[in-house]
Write a protein that holds these residues in place. Sequence first.
Motif, short mmCIF file in Angstrom:
data_model
loop_
_atom_site.label_atom_id
_atom_site.label_comp_id
_atom_site.label_asym_id
_atom_site.label_seq_id
_atom_site.Cartn_x
_atom_site.Cartn_y
_atom_site.Cartn_z
N LEU A 1 -7.70 19.57 -18.91
CA LEU A 1 -6.01 20.36 -19.24
C LEU A 1 -6.20 20.96 -19.80
CD1 LEU A 1 -3.11 20.07 -17.63
CD2 LEU A 1 -3.18 17.67 -18.77
N LEU A 2 -5.71 22.31 -20.21
CA LEU A 2 -5.37 22.87 -21.40
C LEU A 2 -3.78 23.57 -21.64
CD1 LEU A 2 -7.96 25.29 -21.55
CD2 LEU A 2 -8.07 23.77 -22.79
N ALA A 3 -3.50 23.53 -22.75
CA ALA A 3 -2.15 23.69 -23.15
C ALA A 3 -1.85 24.45 -23.90
CB ALA A 3 -0.88 22.81 -23.09
N ARG A 4 -0.60 25.57 -23.97
CA ARG A 4 -0.63 26.48 -25.61
C ARG A 4 0.04 25.64 -26.42
NH1 ARG A 4 2.42 29.91 -21.72
NH2 ARG A 4 4.41 28.77 -22.47
N PRO A 5 -1.04 25.74 -27.70
CA PRO A 5 -0.34 25.32 -28.91
C PRO A 5 1.13 24.72 -29.12
CG PRO A 5 -2.57 26.39 -29.94
CD PRO A 5 -1.48 26.79 -28.51
N GLY A 6 1.13 23.39 -28.99
CA GLY A 6 2.40 23.33 -29.71
C GLY A 6 3.61 22.84 -28.76
N SER A 7 2.42 22.65 -27.77
CA SER A 7 2.57 21.94 -26.22
C SER A 7 4.11 20.24 -26.76
CB SER A 7 1.70 21.53 -25.40
OG SER A 7 0.65 20.40 -25.58
N GLY A 8 3.58 19.57 -28.20
CA GLY A 8 4.32 18.67 -27.97
C GLY A 8 3.30 17.27 -27.65
N ARG A 9 2.21 17.85 -27.17
CA ARG A 9 1.54 16.60 -26.90
C ARG A 9 0.23 16.06 -28.09
NH1 ARG A 9 0.46 15.93 -20.85
NH2 ARG A 9 -0.74 14.59 -21.25
N THR A 10 0.14 15.67 -28.02
CA THR A 10 -1.26 15.42 -29.27
C THR A 10 -2.75 15.93 -28.70
OG1 THR A 10 0.14 13.40 -30.72
CG2 THR A 10 -2.27 13.69 -30.74
N PRO A 11 -3.11 16.82 -29.20
CA PRO A 11 -4.37 16.83 -28.28
C PRO A 11 -5.70 16.08 -28.78
CG PRO A 11 -3.88 18.53 -29.80
CD PRO A 11 -2.98 17.59 -29.52
N LEU A 12 -6.65 16.31 -28.03
CA LEU A 12 -7.81 15.28 -28.50
C LEU A 12 -8.85 16.70 -29.18
CD1 LEU A 12 -9.40 14.94 -24.53
CD2 LEU A 12 -8.60 12.93 -26.61
N SER A 13 -8.74 18.06 -28.76
CA SER A 13 -9.34 19.38 -29.62
C SER A 13 -8.67 20.32 -29.37
CB SER A 13 -10.59 19.31 -29.93
OG SER A 13 -11.20 19.21 -28.82
N ARG A 14 -9.00 21.40 -30.24
CA ARG A 14 -8.56 23.21 -30.38
C ARG A 14 -8.88 23.33 -29.58
NH1 ARG A 14 -4.67 25.83 -33.25
NH2 ARG A 14 -3.26 23.43 -32.49
N LEU A 15 -9.00 24.16 -28.37
CA LEU A 15 -10.29 25.37 -28.03
C LEU A 15 -9.92 26.41 -28.75
CD1 LEU A 15 -12.52 26.70 -26.38
CD2 LEU A 15 -10.21 27.05 -23.99
N VAL A 16 -10.81 27.20 -29.60
CA VAL A 16 -10.66 27.84 -30.50
C VAL A 16 -10.71 29.31 -30.03
CG1 VAL A 16 -11.18 28.84 -32.89
CG2 VAL A 16 -10.70 26.44 -32.57
N SER A 17 -11.38 29.63 -29.44
CA SER A 17 -12.01 30.96 -28.59
C SER A 17 -12.98 30.72 -27.94
CB SER A 17 -12.70 31.73 -30.01
OG SER A 17 -13.79 31.63 -30.63
N VAL A 18 -13.64 31.76 -26.96
CA VAL A 18 -14.66 31.94 -25.61
C VAL A 18 -15.02 33.58 -26.07
CG1 VAL A 18 -14.57 31.28 -22.88
CG2 VAL A 18 -13.08 30.04 -24.60
N GLY A 19 -16.38 33.12 -25.38
CA GLY A 19 -17.16 34.62 -25.93
C GLY A 19 -18.55 34.98 -24.34
N THR A 20 -17.76 35.46 -23.78
CA THR A 20 -18.72 35.66 -22.42
C THR A 20 -19.91 36.99 -22.38
OG1 THR A 20 -16.68 36.20 -20.95
CG2 THR A 20 -17.29 34.16 -21.53
N ALA A 21 -21.09 36.88 -21.73
CA ALA A 21 -21.17 38.19 -21.84
C ALA A 21 -22.60 38.30 -20.73
CB ALA A 21 -22.16 38.39 -23.22
N GLU A 22 -23.12 38.89 -20.60
CA GLU A 22 -24.02 39.08 -19.37
C GLU A 22 -25.65 39.02 -19.88
OE1 GLU A 22 -23.24 41.44 -15.92
OE2 GLU A 22 -21.79 40.61 -15.47
N GLU A 23 -26.69 38.46 -19.49
CA GLU A 23 -27.97 38.64 -19.77
C GLU A 23 -28.44 39.71 -18.80
OE1 GLU A 23 -31.68 39.50 -20.68
OE2 GLU A 23 -29.99 38.23 -22.64
N GLU A 24 -29.41 41.15 -19.40
CA GLU A 24 -29.43 42.14 -18.61
C GLU A 24 -31.22 41.49 -18.23
OE1 GLU A 24 -29.73 46.02 -19.90
OE2 GLU A 24 -27.54 45.84 -20.11
N GLY A 25 -31.89 40.54 -18.57
CA GLY A 25 -33.06 40.17 -18.12
C GLY A 25 -32.74 39.06 -17.75
#
Length: 351
Positions: free
Chosen positions: A209-233
């Motif tokens: 369950l994800l929410a914007r920072p500052g939702s008022g609930r204590t998070p387990l942790s912070r998802l800082v960033s995500v990266g996606t890509a494709e492997e051609e081979g």
Amino acid sequence: MMAAPGADILRVGMVSSVGLSAEVTSAAVRAGIDRFQQSSVLDRRFNPLVMALVATPDLPPLAPALEGIAGLTARQIRMLRLAGPALRACLEDAPPGPAAVLLAGPEAFPGGRPAPVGPVFLEHLAAQAGVKLDLARSRVFPAGRAGVFLALAAALEGLSARRYDRVVVGGVDTLLDLYLLGTLDLEERLRAAGIFDGFIPGEGAAFLLLARPGSGRTPLSRLVSVGTAEEEGHRYTTAAPYRGEGLDAALKTAFAAAPGGPVRTVYAGFNGESFFAKEWGVAIARHKKRIAEDFVIEHPADCVGDAGAALGAMLVGLAAMSLAEGRRPSRCLVWAPSDLAARGAAILDRE
């Protein structure tokens, strides 16, 4: 593809071969417990396949509303039974109102068979879990192990654009499918007598369950960033050589959006096959300035087997819980590769 700034991880729901909840699964993985057992499925040599399965009696029955629906396969039914309790646990104590779900599912296996999870699966999942979902804003990502990172990237973008106040991201899969197991057996990808460069087929489901920072609930942790890509081979193509650059590209995007200290813990998407080691070798060589020399590496597939599209979501959930419990050094890198082109990575930190 660069995702929008981070989000809070508020809750995790999980079902795996080593636990029927996120808390039990996390404790079992920390202790190195597995449930690898001989199954009733025989390989082409007539030996029982070793699998990492949830005991069928431990799964809830198919919801009465879904019984008799034409076209539901045995694999889809088992995925619903795995996902229902995990989704329900994730939404415990959540604010009222239907939630949007961004769900990673199995890839369309080469050979022309369609992906086993599509949009109608979300309708069935709502019925199985006994929850209300915002189906109009929900989506399926049939991309295998790395599918959860595509879903996380979409979630971060949607939260940043305020299309969501909260959103559930997850993954579900089971490799208990005779056609799939037969194909993997013929390809000699399964761990068996005389085959050591292979994996233990598994299954599971995990939701966050994800929410914007500052939702008022204590998070387990912070998802800082995500990266996606494709492997051609990737494994199933002959169009390009396998250089292992897809994971490198995913890490590059994730690190670019995550200024700050080095990674101290890595939750790796290894499944027991050496194929993916090349990608990790390329990635760590190119990003060694962002990864501490004394980093800790975790590969939960040693306990839960290769849970397919559920594995990436399980890795993120386990990383979030380890940060919340203070059991692993912050910050965390989580990554996973799919059999086809998709590759993904995420950076997690404490609050």
